[in-house]
Write a protein that holds these residues in place. Structure first.
Motif, PDB file in Angstrom:
ATOM      1  N   ASP A  49       0.717  -1.062  -0.166  1.00 39.90           N
ATOM      2  CA  ASP A  49       0.024  -0.141   0.001  1.00 39.90           C
ATOM      3  C   ASP A  49       0.942   1.249  -0.012  1.00 39.90           C
ATOM      4  OD1 ASP A  49      -2.580  -1.229   0.213  1.00 39.90           O
ATOM      5  OD2 ASP A  49      -1.998  -1.747   2.301  1.00 39.90           O
ATOM      6  N   VAL A  50       1.992   1.264   1.043  1.00 40.29           N
ATOM      7  CA  VAL A  50       2.702   2.329   1.015  1.00 40.29           C
ATOM      8  C   VAL A  50       3.655   2.630  -0.133  1.00 40.29           C
ATOM      9  CG1 VAL A  50       4.594   3.355   2.432  1.00 40.29           C
ATOM     10  CG2 VAL A  50       3.044   2.119   3.602  1.00 40.29           C
ATOM     11  N   HIS A  51       4.013   1.259  -0.897  1.00 36.06           N
ATOM     12  CA  HIS A  51       4.753   1.486  -1.940  1.00 36.06           C
ATOM     13  C   HIS A  51       3.933   1.974  -3.447  1.00 36.06           C
ATOM     14  CE1 HIS A  51       7.539   0.112  -5.409  1.00 36.06           C
ATOM     15  NE2 HIS A  51       8.326   0.054  -4.273  1.00 36.06           N
ATOM     16  N   TYR A  52       2.797   1.744  -3.456  1.00 39.85           N
ATOM     17  CA  TYR A  52       1.870   2.454  -4.496  1.00 39.85           C
ATOM     18  C   TYR A  52       1.826   3.972  -4.155  1.00 39.85           C
ATOM     19  CZ  TYR A  52      -0.040  -1.565  -6.542  1.00 39.85           C
ATOM     20  OH  TYR A  52       0.175  -2.637  -7.453  1.00 39.85           O
ATOM     21  N   TRP A  53       1.858   4.386  -2.834  1.00 38.42           N
ATOM     22  CA  TRP A  53       1.869   5.812  -2.435  1.00 38.42           C
ATOM     23  C   TRP A  53       3.044   6.532  -3.035  1.00 38.42           C
ATOM     24  CZ3 TRP A  53       3.003   7.521   2.950  1.00 38.42           C
ATOM     25  CH2 TRP A  53       3.018   8.996   3.161  1.00 38.42           C
ATOM     26  N   THR A  54       4.350   5.839  -2.411  1.00 37.06           N
ATOM     27  CA  THR A  54       5.535   6.517  -2.805  1.00 37.06           C
ATOM     28  C   THR A  54       5.878   6.332  -4.062  1.00 37.06           C
ATOM     29  OG1 THR A  54       6.629   4.626  -1.834  1.00 37.06           O
ATOM     30  CG2 THR A  54       6.241   6.368  -0.322  1.00 37.06           C
ATOM     31  N   HIS A  55       5.646   5.239  -4.780  1.00 37.48           N
ATOM     32  CA  HIS A  55       6.161   4.948  -6.272  1.00 37.48           C
ATOM     33  C   HIS A  55       5.156   4.959  -7.273  1.00 37.48           C
ATOM     34  CE1 HIS A  55       9.222   3.576  -3.697  1.00 37.48           C
ATOM     35  NE2 HIS A  55      10.195   3.610  -4.760  1.00 37.48           N
ATOM     36  N   GLY A  56       3.857   4.997  -6.990  1.00 36.68           N
ATOM     37  CA  GLY A  56       2.751   5.079  -8.182  1.00 36.68           C
ATOM     38  C   GLY A  56       2.528   3.487  -8.601  1.00 36.68           C
ATOM     39  N   ARG A  57       3.488   2.503  -8.435  1.00 36.42           N
ATOM     40  CA  ARG A  57       3.394   1.388  -9.105  1.00 36.42           C
ATOM     41  C   ARG A  57       4.140   0.320  -8.588  1.00 36.42           C
ATOM     42  NH1 ARG A  57       6.420   2.314 -14.637  1.00 36.42           N
ATOM     43  NH2 ARG A  57       6.205   0.012 -14.598  1.00 36.42           N
ATOM     44  N   ILE A  58       3.854  -1.065  -8.795  1.00 38.16           N
ATOM     45  CA  ILE A  58       4.632  -2.359  -8.242  1.00 38.16           C
ATOM     46  C   ILE A  58       4.896  -2.910  -9.540  1.00 38.16           C
ATOM     47  CG2 ILE A  58       4.735  -4.122  -6.900  1.00 38.16           C
ATOM     48  CD1 ILE A  58       3.119  -2.797  -4.530  1.00 38.16           C
ATOM     49  N   GLY A  59       5.905  -3.095  -9.802  1.00 40.67           N
ATOM     50  CA  GLY A  59       6.051  -3.829 -11.031  1.00 40.67           C
ATOM     51  C   GLY A  59       5.507  -3.341 -12.337  1.00 40.67           C
ATOM     52  N   HIS A  60       4.705  -4.337 -12.967  1.00 38.53           N
ATOM     53  CA  HIS A  60       4.010  -3.728 -13.893  1.00 38.53           C
ATOM     54  C   HIS A  60       2.746  -3.365 -13.666  1.00 38.53           C
ATOM     55  CE1 HIS A  60       3.450  -8.304 -13.690  1.00 38.53           C
ATOM     56  NE2 HIS A  60       2.264  -7.906 -13.921  1.00 38.53           N
ATOM     57  N   PHE A  61       2.180  -3.237 -12.426  1.00 35.22           N
ATOM     58  CA  PHE A  61       0.711  -2.721 -12.071  1.00 35.22           C
ATOM     59  C   PHE A  61       1.172  -1.343 -11.848  1.00 35.22           C
ATOM     60  CE2 PHE A  61       0.382  -7.346 -10.475  1.00 35.22           C
ATOM     61  CZ  PHE A  61      -0.681  -7.541 -11.006  1.00 35.22           C
ATOM     62  N   VAL A  62       0.721  -0.468 -12.521  1.00 35.82           N
ATOM     63  CA  VAL A  62       0.753   0.997 -12.662  1.00 35.82           C
ATOM     64  C   VAL A  62      -0.561   1.641 -12.205  1.00 35.82           C
ATOM     65  CG1 VAL A  62       1.623   3.039 -13.921  1.00 35.82           C
ATOM     66  CG2 VAL A  62       2.419   0.792 -14.360  1.00 35.82           C
ATOM     67  N   CYS A  63      -0.434   2.325 -11.244  1.00 40.87           N
ATOM     68  CA  CYS A  63      -1.841   3.055 -10.745  1.00 40.87           C
ATOM     69  C   CYS A  63      -1.910   4.360 -11.745  1.00 40.87           C
ATOM     70  CB  CYS A  63      -1.498   3.635  -9.498  1.00 40.87           C
ATOM     71  SG  CYS A  63      -3.035   3.782  -8.580  1.00 40.87           S
ATOM     72  N   LYS A  64      -3.086   4.208 -12.544  1.00 41.60           N
ATOM     73  CA  LYS A  64      -3.237   5.237 -13.457  1.00 41.60           C
ATOM     74  C   LYS A  64      -4.228   6.282 -13.134  1.00 41.60           C
ATOM     75  CE  LYS A  64      -1.362   2.462 -17.564  1.00 41.60           C
ATOM     76  NZ  LYS A  64      -2.029   1.237 -18.053  1.00 41.60           N
ATOM     77  N   GLY A  65      -5.070   5.857 -12.192  1.00 43.93           N
ATOM     78  CA  GLY A  65      -6.407   6.615 -11.877  1.00 43.93           C
ATOM     79  C   GLY A  65      -6.252   6.840 -10.238  1.00 43.93           C
ATOM     80  N   PRO A  66      -7.272   7.600  -9.586  1.00 42.30           N
ATOM     81  CA  PRO A  66      -7.433   7.371  -8.223  1.00 42.30           C
ATOM     82  C   PRO A  66      -7.921   6.003  -7.930  1.00 42.30           C
ATOM     83  CG  PRO A  66      -8.631   9.113  -9.137  1.00 42.30           C
ATOM     84  CD  PRO A  66      -8.161   8.629 -10.236  1.00 42.30           C
ATOM     85  N   MET A  67      -7.268   5.570  -6.677  1.00 42.00           N
ATOM     86  CA  MET A  67      -7.573   4.263  -6.143  1.00 42.00           C
ATOM     87  C   MET A  67      -7.442   4.260  -4.643  1.00 42.00           C
ATOM     88  SD  MET A  67      -5.276   0.926  -6.800  1.00 42.00           S
ATOM     89  CE  MET A  67      -3.810   1.145  -5.768  1.00 42.00           C
ATOM     90  N   VAL A  68      -8.505   3.651  -4.023  1.00 43.64           N
ATOM     91  CA  VAL A  68      -8.638   3.465  -2.618  1.00 43.64           C
ATOM     92  C   VAL A  68      -7.577   2.539  -2.199  1.00 43.64           C
ATOM     93  CG1 VAL A  68     -10.111   2.846  -0.683  1.00 43.64           C
ATOM     94  CG2 VAL A  68     -11.091   3.999  -2.682  1.00 43.64           C
ATOM     95  N   LEU A  69      -6.710   2.555  -1.232  1.00 41.76           N
ATOM     96  CA  LEU A  69      -5.739   1.864  -0.779  1.00 41.76           C
ATOM     97  C   LEU A  69      -6.271   0.888   0.246  1.00 41.76           C
ATOM     98  CD1 LEU A  69      -2.843   4.554  -0.579  1.00 41.76           C
ATOM     99  CD2 LEU A  69      -3.115   2.691  -2.163  1.00 41.76           C
ATOM    100  N   GLY A  70      -5.374  -0.066   0.733  1.00 39.86           N
ATOM    101  CA  GLY A  70      -6.069  -0.926   1.620  1.00 39.86           C
ATOM    102  C   GLY A  70      -6.358  -2.046   1.110  1.00 39.86           C
ATOM    103  N   HIS A  71      -5.941  -3.696   1.814  1.00 40.30           N
ATOM    104  CA  HIS A  71      -6.444  -4.884   1.356  1.00 40.30           C
ATOM    105  C   HIS A  71      -6.480  -5.773   2.550  1.00 40.30           C
ATOM    106  CE1 HIS A  71      -2.132  -4.942   0.796  1.00 40.30           C
ATOM    107  NE2 HIS A  71      -2.106  -6.441   0.935  1.00 40.30           N
TER     108      HIS A  71
END
Ligand code: ZN
Ligand code: ZN
Length: 364
Positions: A49-71
């Motif tokens: 979750d924190v990695h998406y916040w600081t990098h906007g992506r994990i490997g080939h999963f790229v966050c392209k629009g607003p996304m609720v965090l947490g799983h």
């Protein structure tokens, strides 16, 4: 069928883009056939979750629009969609965050974690669970027994990674196990391996405080890793020498080695620490291309196994928690309220000493 009162709010913790998170009042979702709406009560924060916040992506999963965090969440069923018969409004449930297609070959053979059409919370483009009301497939909501708390229910997610890793490693009664990485995943992998019958678990890390915790929680022995591979040297040679030092200190080769770091030198050391005919399980994610001694893998019949999340672990985890065979409570070192989510994320990002697992609670 039932719906959540339209006067309710659905406050959500949304990653707008890299480095930018804010609360947003989103509409309360309506449950479709086979779905339920869950009022989220507890959420563990995960490195991803924190990695998406600081990098906007994990490997080939790229966050392209607003996304609720947490799983990593648990909560209380607030409404039921059509055809849901085994849950009721008010049930306390743990949410397994990935919903596979149910139709492909991997789904049919029960390895649904490998489904190419998996919809997983807080993996782009799917919204996560850090909100008041989350819509989920009823099949992936698991009722919690009375003696399992909602916080523990939330942490079934990282425990699942440990259970799946232990299964991939085929840990047997009396096995000696070695675990690289004493963070939450390493600890829970060690706990699952012990519960599966491992007789002796050694854990290695670069953080002394983590090792101290590991020793109190599960590890029979700990190794503080201090030396770094020198530059311009074959790191496999360095890894072999490091493994020799560990043997010289009195630790025997392991039946199963779990790497929960993704760090190349740990993966390389795994090859030398494992017995002939042993197994290495790659739990951590690191550089996508790494060099290992294929000669050892081949001549010593070492099995190197991958791990992709988990499957069929929630019922197992619930039994283990209800019977007290695995302890999740002592992993929770810090708690934040839902409205303090940003502070909680900041805390994880800073990697403060003495932090194992942070849980966000939502009581109102
Ligand atoms: Zn996680
Ligand atoms: Zn599928």
């Amino acid at each position: 069928m039932s719906t959540v009162s339209s006067s309710k709010k659905n406050n959500s913790f949304v990653l707008q883009k890299q480095d930018e998170i804010s609360f947003e009042d989103r509409p309360v979702p309506v449950a479709g056939p086979g779905q339920v709406i869950v009022n989220i009560k507890a959420t563990g924060i995960c490195g991803s979750d924190v990695h998406y916040w600081t990098h906007g992506r994990i490997g080939h999963f790229v966050c392209k629009g607003p996304m609720v965090l947490g799983h990593e969440s648990a909560g209380i069923v607030a409404s039921l969609g059509e055809g849901v018969t085994d849950l009721e409004v008010g049930d306390r449930v743990a949410l397994e965050p990935g919903v596979p297609c149910g139709r492909c070959e991997m789904c049919k053979i029960g390895k649904y974690n490998l489904c190419p059409d998996m919809a997983f919370a807080a993996t782009p483009p799917y919204d996560g669970t850090l909100c008041d009301f989350y819509r989920h497939s009823a099949d992936f909501c698991y009722k919690l027994p009375k003696n399992v708390s909602l916080e523990e229910g939330a942490l079934i997610e990282p425990l699942s990674v440990g259970i799946h890793a232990a299964r991939r490693g085929e840990v047997r009664l009396g096995d000696r196990v070695f675990v690289f990485g004493a963070g939450p995943v390493g600890l829970l992998t060690a706990a699952a391996a012990k519960a599966a019958g491992a007789a002796h678990v050694t854990m290695a890390d670069i953080s002394e405080s983590r090792l101290k915790f590991a020793k109190s929680y599960i590890a029979d022995e700990t190794i503080h890793m201090t030396s770094k591979p020198p530059k311009d040297v074959d790191t496999n040679e360095f890894a072999k020498a490091e493994a020799e030092k560990i043997f010289a200190s009195g630790i025997s080769p392991a039946n199963v080695v779990f790497d929960c770091t993704g760090v190349e030198v740990c993966v390389q050391m795994s090859i030398y620490l494992v017995k002939n005919n042993g197994k290495i399980v790659l739990v951590g994610m690191g550089a996508s291309v790494q060099s290992i001694s294929v000669a050892d893998v081949s001549a010593r019949e070492v099995d190197v196994r991958g791990v992709m999340r988990y499957c069929n672990t929630y019922p197992t985890a619930i039994e283990m928690l209800a019977s007290g065979k695995i302890d999740l409570k002592s992993l929770i070192t810090h708690r934040y309220k839902f409205k303090e989510s940003l502070e909680a994320f900041q805390h994880v990002k800073e990697g403060r000493e003495g932090t194992i697992k942070i849980v966000i609670t939502n009581d109102d």
